[in-house]
Design an enzyme around this catalytic site. Structure first.
Site, PDB file in Angstrom:
ATOM      1  CG  ASN A 153      -0.347  -0.478   2.478  1.00 13.52           C
ATOM      2  OD1 ASN A 153       0.215  -1.568   2.535  1.00 13.52           O
ATOM      3  ND2 ASN A 153      -0.425   0.322   3.499  1.00 13.52           N
ATOM      4  N   GLY A 206     -13.555  -3.168  -0.754  1.00 13.93           N
ATOM      5  CA  GLY A 206     -14.365  -2.415  -1.712  1.00 13.93           C
ATOM      6  C   GLY A 206     -13.905  -0.980  -1.916  1.00 13.93           C
ATOM      7  CB  CYS A 332      -0.296   5.573  15.438  1.00 14.36           C
ATOM      8  SG  CYS A 332       0.133   6.942  16.481  1.00 14.36           S
TER       9      CYS A 332
HETATM   10  N1  PLP Z   1      -4.661  -4.259   3.443  1.00 18.31           N
HETATM   11  C1  PLP Z   1      -4.109  -3.261   2.754  1.00 18.31           C
HETATM   12  C2  PLP Z   1      -2.907  -3.533   1.906  1.00 18.31           C
HETATM   13  C3  PLP Z   1      -4.647  -1.981   2.804  1.00 18.31           C
HETATM   14  O1  PLP Z   1      -4.076  -0.978   2.118  1.00 18.31           O
HETATM   15  C4  PLP Z   1      -5.790  -1.763   3.622  1.00 18.31           C
HETATM   16  C5  PLP Z   1      -6.362  -0.397   3.756  1.00 18.31           C
HETATM   17  O2  PLP Z   1      -5.654   0.580   3.727  1.00 18.31           O
HETATM   18  C6  PLP Z   1      -6.352  -2.850   4.308  1.00 18.31           C
HETATM   19  C7  PLP Z   1      -5.754  -4.086   4.199  1.00 18.31           C
HETATM   20  C8  PLP Z   1      -7.564  -2.691   5.160  1.00 18.31           C
HETATM   21  O3  PLP Z   1      -8.728  -2.611   4.387  1.00 18.31           O
HETATM   22  P1  PLP Z   1     -10.058  -1.947   4.988  1.00 18.31           P
HETATM   23  O4  PLP Z   1      -9.804  -0.478   5.087  1.00 18.31           O
HETATM   24  O5  PLP Z   1     -11.125  -2.285   3.989  1.00 18.31           O
HETATM   25  O6  PLP Z   1     -10.309  -2.588   6.303  1.00 18.31           O
END
Ligand code: PLP
Length: 388
Positions: A153, A206, A332
Site C-alpha cells: 500500500n 471495496g 496511529c
Molecule cells: N490491506 C491493505 C494492503 C490496505 O491498504 C488496507 C487499507 O488501507 C487494508 C488491508 C484494510 O482494508 P479496509 O480499510 O477495507 O479494512
C-alpha cells in the site's frame, strides 16, 4: 480552489455507476436475503449476481467468494480462521508473513503470536520485495500458513507471490497461502487459475476499488476449511455470520464488473504513464529526490518519493493547504504520524522515512491535475527545505 486527490491508496470515490447500482437496495428493494418472500429473494438474487461478478474478476467459482466488512476483516478471517484450530488443539503451528504487511495482517499475526502461534516476519530487500530464497529458508516442518501481500500500500511494490506459493507447496502441499490483495485488485489482472493458482485465500476491500467503505471479500479456495470469526447465522456458507450488507455487496459487484472492463482496456497503461509523468516531473525539478521501492514491479498508480531534508509531515500539510491530498506513514491511534514501518523495513533510516511521501492516483486522475501538482509540489519542497 480545485482539489487534487492523490491518495487513492487510502480510499477511492464511489463511481456514479456503482452508486446507481446500489441505490435501489436501500429504498424500494430493501429485503433481507434470508427472507423467503419476494423482497428477500430479490435481495438474494442481487447478492448472488454480485458474487458472480467478483468471481469473474478473480477467475474463481462464485461459491469461493465470502463477503465481509472490508480488507481488515478478510485478513483477520484468513489468519485466525486457519490458525485457530491449532490453538484449540494445542498443536504447534508456524505462520510466515512479512514486515511490510498492512497492520490488518501484521497486528493479526502479533495477536496470534501472543496466543502461541510461531511467527516469522520476513524483511524485504531494499526495493521492498520479499526474496524467494529467504522465504524458502524460513519454511519449517510445521509451517501451516503463509500471508504475503500482493501489492504494497505504501510503495506499490508487487510481491512474487505466485513463486512463493509454488515454493511453499513444493515443500509441503498442506501449507496454505493467503495474500492481502487489497491494493492489487482492480489495478492488476488477478487470475486464480493461472499465476495465483496456488493461492488459497485472498483479501479484497471495496473502498480501494470504487465501491463503498465497509465492504470486502475473502476468496476461500474450495476445500479450505475456515473457523469463522463470528458466531451467528449460517450466512456465506457458514463462513461469515451476519445479515449481508446488500447495497454494499451490490456496489462491490458493479465495481468488479467495471474493474474487469477497465483491466481489459488500455487504461491501466495510461494510468501508469500518468504516474510516471508525475514521478519524472518531480525527479527532474527537485534535486535530491529518490524513489522508494521497486520501479519495475509496482502497482500502476503508486509512487513513493523521498525528498532529502524535507519533513514529509509538514509537506503534507503545506500541500493540503494548496489543495493536494497525499499521504505519509500511517496514522496511529493518538492521531500522530509515525514513520512508515514499511519504509523502515526496506532499510530506510527514520529520518529518510520521515522525508517520504506517497502519491497514489485514481482512475479519475487527469493529466491537467498532474500538471497542476507538478506546478505546486516542487516549490513546496524548496520552501520546506529552506525552513529546515
Ligand atoms: N490491506 C491493505 C494492503 C490496505 O491498504 C488496507 C487499507 O488501507 C487494508 C488491508 C484494510 O482494508 P479496509 O480499510 O477495507 O479494512
Amino acid at each position: 480552489m480545485q482539489r487534487i486527490y492523490l491518495d487513492a491508496n487510502a480510499t477511492t470515490p464511489v463511481l456514479p455507476e456503482v452508486f446507481d447500482a446500489m441505490r435501489p437496495f436501500w429504498l424500494e428493494a430493501f429485503g433481507n436475503p434470508s427472507s423467503a418472500h419476494h423482497s428477500g429473494q430479490r435481495a438474494r438474487s442481487a447478492v448472488e449476481h454480485a458474487r458472480a461478478s467478483v468471481a469473474r474478476l478473480l477467475n474463481c467459482a462464485a461459491k469461493e467468494i465470502v463477503f465481509t466488512s472490508g480488507g481488515t476483516e478478510s485478513d483477520n478471517l484468513a489468519l485466525s480462521g486457519i490458525l485457530q484450530p491449532y490453538l484449540d488443539r494445542q498443536e504447534p503451528a508456524h505462520l510466515i508473513t512479512t514486515q511490510i504487511e498492512h497492520h490488518a495482517v501484521l497486528y493479526a499475526a502479533e495477536a496470534l503470536e501472543k496466543r502461541g502461534i510461531q511467527v516469522t516476519y520476513l524483511s524485504p530487500t531494499r526495493d521492498g520485495i520479499v526474496d524467494p530464497a529467504a522465504f524458502e529458508a524460513a519454511l519449517r516442518p510445521h509451517t501451516r500458513l503463509v500471508s504475503v501481500m500482493l501489492a504494497n500500500n505504501e510503495t506499490g511494490a508487487i510481491q512474487p507471490i505466485g513463486k512463493l506459493a509454488r515454493i511453499a507447496k513444493a515443500r509441503n502441499p498442506a501449507i496454505l497461502f493467503h495474500t492481502d490483495a487489497v491494493q492489487a485488485a482492480a489495478k492488476l489482472p488477478l487470475d486464480l487459475t493461472l499465476d495465483l493458482k496456488n493461492i488459497d485465500l485472498l483479501a479484497i476491500s471495496g473502498h480501494k476499488m470504487y465501491a463503498p467503505q465497509g465492504t470486502g471479500v475473502l476468496f476461500v479456495r474450495s476445500g479450505v476449511h475456515l473457523t469463522p470469526l463470528f458466531h451467528g447465522g449460517p450466512h456465506e456458507r457458514q463462513r461469515r455470520a451476519g445479515t449481508e450488507n446488500v447495497p454494499g455487496i451490490v456496489a462491490l459487484g458493479r465495481a468488479a464488473d467495471l474493474a474487469s472492463d477497465w483491466l481489459a482496456s488500455p487504461a491501466p497503461a495510461a494510468l501508469a504513464d500518468l504516474r510516471d509523468r508525475l514521478e519524472s516531473g518531480l525527479l527532474a525539478t527537485i534535486p535530491n529526490t529518490h524513489i522508494n521501492g521497486s520501479t519495475t514491479h509496482r502497482a500502476p498508480n503508486t509512487t513513493n518519493l523521498r525528498f532529502d531534508g524535507a519533513d514529509a509531515e509538514s509537506l503534507l500539510i503545506a500541500l493540503d493547504m494548496q489543495g493536494i491530498a497525499a499521504s505519509f506513514g500511517a496514522a496511529c491511534q493518538s492521531g500522530a504520524t509515525e514513520p512508515s514501518h514499511v519504509l523502515l523495513a526496506t532499510g530506510l533510516s527514520p529520518a529518510e522515512a520521515r522525508s517520504s511521501l506517497r502519491l497514489s492516483l485514481s482512475r479519475l486522475t487527469t493529466t491537467a491535475e498532474i500538471d497542476q501538482a507538478l506546478a505546486i509540489i516542487p516549490a513546496a519542497v524548496v520552501r520546506l527545505r529552506t525552513l529546515a
